[in-house]
Design a protein around this motif. Structure first.
Motif, mmCIF file in Angstrom:
data_model
loop_
_atom_site.group_PDB
_atom_site.id
_atom_site.type_symbol
_atom_site.label_atom_id
_atom_site.label_comp_id
_atom_site.label_asym_id
_atom_site.label_seq_id
_atom_site.Cartn_x
_atom_site.Cartn_y
_atom_site.Cartn_z
ATOM 1 N N VAL A 319 9.964 -10.092 8.984
ATOM 2 C CA VAL A 319 9.749 -9.466 7.673
ATOM 3 C C VAL A 319 11.093 -8.887 7.245
ATOM 4 O O VAL A 319 12.086 -9.012 7.960
ATOM 5 N N ARG A 320 11.147 -8.262 6.100
ATOM 6 C CA ARG A 320 12.440 -7.782 5.594
ATOM 7 C C ARG A 320 12.482 -6.257 5.652
ATOM 8 O O ARG A 320 11.591 -5.593 5.124
ATOM 9 N N ASP A 321 13.509 -5.747 6.286
ATOM 10 C CA ASP A 321 13.677 -4.293 6.364
ATOM 11 C C ASP A 321 14.376 -3.814 5.099
ATOM 12 O O ASP A 321 15.531 -4.138 4.867
ATOM 13 N N ARG A 322 13.690 -3.049 4.287
ATOM 14 C CA ARG A 322 14.272 -2.551 3.033
ATOM 15 C C ARG A 322 14.485 -1.047 3.080
ATOM 16 O O ARG A 322 14.655 -0.401 2.051
ATOM 17 N N SER A 323 14.474 -0.498 4.303
ATOM 18 C CA SER A 323 14.456 0.961 4.429
ATOM 19 C C SER A 323 15.754 1.626 3.968
ATOM 20 O O SER A 323 15.781 2.835 3.741
ATOM 21 N N LYS A 324 16.808 0.853 3.794
ATOM 22 C CA LYS A 324 18.077 1.450 3.345
ATOM 23 C C LYS A 324 18.173 1.530 1.824
ATOM 24 O O LYS A 324 19.109 2.106 1.274
ATOM 25 N N GLU A 325 17.229 0.919 1.121
ATOM 26 C CA GLU A 325 17.257 0.941 -0.351
ATOM 27 C C GLU A 325 16.790 2.310 -0.859
ATOM 28 O O GLU A 325 15.953 2.941 -0.221
ATOM 29 N N PRO A 326 17.329 2.745 -2.006
ATOM 30 C CA PRO A 326 16.887 4.049 -2.528
ATOM 31 C C PRO A 326 15.377 4.096 -2.763
ATOM 32 O O PRO A 326 14.806 3.105 -3.206
ATOM 33 N N HIS A 327 14.775 5.222 -2.465
ATOM 34 C CA HIS A 327 13.317 5.462 -2.572
ATOM 35 C C HIS A 327 12.503 4.569 -1.626
ATOM 36 O O HIS A 327 11.288 4.466 -1.769
ATOM 37 N N CYS A 328 13.144 3.845 -0.726
ATOM 38 C CA CYS A 328 12.404 2.898 0.137
ATOM 39 C C CYS A 328 12.520 3.253 1.621
ATOM 40 O O CYS A 328 12.361 2.379 2.480
ATOM 41 N N GLU A 329 12.781 4.528 1.928
ATOM 42 C CA GLU A 329 12.919 4.924 3.323
ATOM 43 C C GLU A 329 11.687 4.479 4.112
ATOM 44 O O GLU A 329 10.548 4.703 3.660
ATOM 45 N N GLY A 330 11.899 3.871 5.249
ATOM 46 C CA GLY A 330 10.786 3.460 6.119
ATOM 47 C C GLY A 330 9.994 2.273 5.603
ATOM 48 O O GLY A 330 8.885 2.034 6.068
ATOM 49 N N CYS A 331 10.553 1.543 4.656
ATOM 50 C CA CYS A 331 9.765 0.455 4.049
ATOM 51 C C CYS A 331 10.155 -0.931 4.560
ATOM 52 O O CYS A 331 11.337 -1.273 4.650
ATOM 53 N N LEU A 332 9.142 -1.721 4.868
ATOM 54 C CA LEU A 332 9.327 -3.140 5.160
ATOM 55 C C LEU A 332 8.740 -3.936 4.001
ATOM 56 O O LEU A 332 7.702 -3.562 3.449
ATOM 57 N N ARG A 333 9.407 -5.024 3.663
ATOM 58 C CA ARG A 333 8.863 -5.909 2.626
ATOM 59 C C ARG A 333 8.255 -7.116 3.313
ATOM 60 O O ARG A 333 8.930 -7.820 4.056
ATOM 61 N N ILE A 334 6.965 -7.299 3.066
ATOM 62 C CA ILE A 334 6.233 -8.363 3.766
ATOM 63 C C ILE A 334 5.761 -9.404 2.749
ATOM 64 O O ILE A 334 4.976 -9.099 1.844
ATOM 65 N N THR A 335 6.247 -10.626 2.901
ATOM 66 C CA THR A 335 5.792 -11.715 2.022
ATOM 67 C C THR A 335 4.351 -12.065 2.375
ATOM 68 O O THR A 335 3.984 -12.108 3.550
ATOM 69 N N VAL A 336 3.529 -12.314 1.350
ATOM 70 C CA VAL A 336 2.164 -12.791 1.601
ATOM 71 C C VAL A 336 2.282 -14.270 1.960
ATOM 72 O O VAL A 336 2.688 -15.097 1.131
#
Ligand code: PMP
Length: 368
Positions: A319-336
């Protein structure tokens, strides 16, 4: 607004390359004009250059998208159109672009490649536009109104990586008030169920809409992207592109796809899977928030995203780790993904949740 005044002087004056196929496109019996190899060694006429302006494909896309062919630019993915917009409008080191992070990274990368300074106006915490802040930014002394330098505004709706549509009122406000080109990137528009901004080109001469065959059309490997804009802007896009920017196999693959398949069924299936995935993910203790999505992916806030990211990777699911993006701390981006792919992801997460003794589970608990 006069688009011509936004175009770089050298591009306004450019005499575009005239290719053999653009000088003659009729049905002669012998073509000795392009220094091709007359022997069709590998079949399928791959020895011949393709149509530089992709006429047949544009006719078909025009019907599908309800946009006249002269308002369509086709490129090697929609990334090509982003590159070309910089070439047309931004004098390196002088003209500026505005992005609204967290958003698609290529706007910044292309700006960096072209030596274009970028003003970043963050989305709100709810991932919506701060339209007034965008206008304030360009009103500063070196901005558009101060020095005529802000040329490109990049909006992405549904936005990547957040997944949500941007408020159409804010987009319209910016289209009316931003004194440069406003690009609305609709790469994920087919999943959103709302009308495309391409249907409003006549109202906004500064609007460029981006779409792609890489997402809903399942043709990421073919590389075909679209930009919809006024004929004046598509003229400039066609003037600066490489002469044969879309290969023959790509043009054929997309035309064949139109004959074979209506993608709405697959899009519906992906939307059903998105709902299933969101509901199932919501059951895990380590999932803190699933952001609402109008796209084919979910932005998910996890209690220990890097551990979960690595655990999934070690088990073959990326999956894609997006946690370094602003307002996205701790967020993973998961494609359906497909049903089985999503099930595999969920099973791994279930195993993680159930395995109280695993190192990962322990470290997650410790980090709570
Ligand atoms: N825009 C957005 C928002 C994207 O996420 C992507 C691909 N990830 C693109 C444009 C580029 O897509 P392509 O070049 O495949 O058309």
């Amino acid at each position: 607004m006069k688009i011509e005044n936004l175009v770089r002087d050298n591009i306004r004056r450019l005499k575009p390359y005239s290719s053999a196929r653009s000088e003659y496109s009729g049905t002669a019996s012998v073509f000795l004009d392009a220094n091709e190899n007359g022997h069709d060694l590998f079949g399928g006429s791959l020895n011949r250059y393709p149509d530089p302006l992709q006429g047949a494909l544009k006719e078909r896309i025009a019907k599908l998208k309800n946009v006249p062919p002269e308002s369509i630019f086709l490129g090697n993915g929609s990334d090509e159109a982003i590159d070309l917009l910089f070439r047309i409008f931004c004098e390196p080191g002088r003209d500026e672009a505005i992005t609204c992070p967290p958003t698609y990274g290529m706007y910044q990368v292309q700006a960096d490649i072209h030596g274009t300074p970028v003003r970043r106006v963050l989305l709100t915490e709810g991932f919506q536009l701060n339209a007034e802040a965008v206008l304030n930014e360009i009103s500063s002394p070196s901005g558009v109104r101060g020095g005529g330098r802000g040329k490109l505004l990049f909006l992405c709706s549904p936005n990547n990586p957040t997944g949500n549509l941007l408020d159409p009122t804010a987009i319209e406000f910016l289209l009316k008030n931003f004194p440069g080109i406003v690009m609305v990137d609709e790469a994920y528009g087919d999943f959103s169920g709302v009308p495309s901004w391409s249907q409003r080109l006549a109202e906004f001469p500064n609007l460029v809409v981006l779409q792609t065959f890489s997402k809903a059309w399942a043709l990421a490997g073919a590389r075909l992207g679209m930009a919809f804009a006024s004929p004046e802007i598509t003229h400039y896009l066609n003037s600066v592109k490489y002469p044969y920017n879309v290969g023959l196999p790509t043009q054929r693959a997309v035309l064949a796809a139109f004959e074979k398949q209506d993608v709405t069924t697959v899009v519906d299936e992906i939307l059903t899977e998105r709902k299933r995935l969101a509901e199932a993910l919501g059951q895990f203790d380590f999932v803190e928030k699933i952001h609402p999505s109008d796209a084919n992916f979910l932005l998910v806030k996890m209690k220990d995203s890097s551990l979960i990211f690595n655990y999934l990777k070690q088990n073959g699911v990326v999956v894609r780790d997006r946690s370094k993006e602003p307002h996205c701390e701790g967020c993973l981006r998961i494609t359906v993904g497909t049903g089985p792919e999503n099930t595999q992801l969920l099973k791994l997460l279930e195993a993680l949740a159930g395995d109280q003794n695993s190192i990962i589970q322990n470290s997650i608990i410790q980090s709570l």
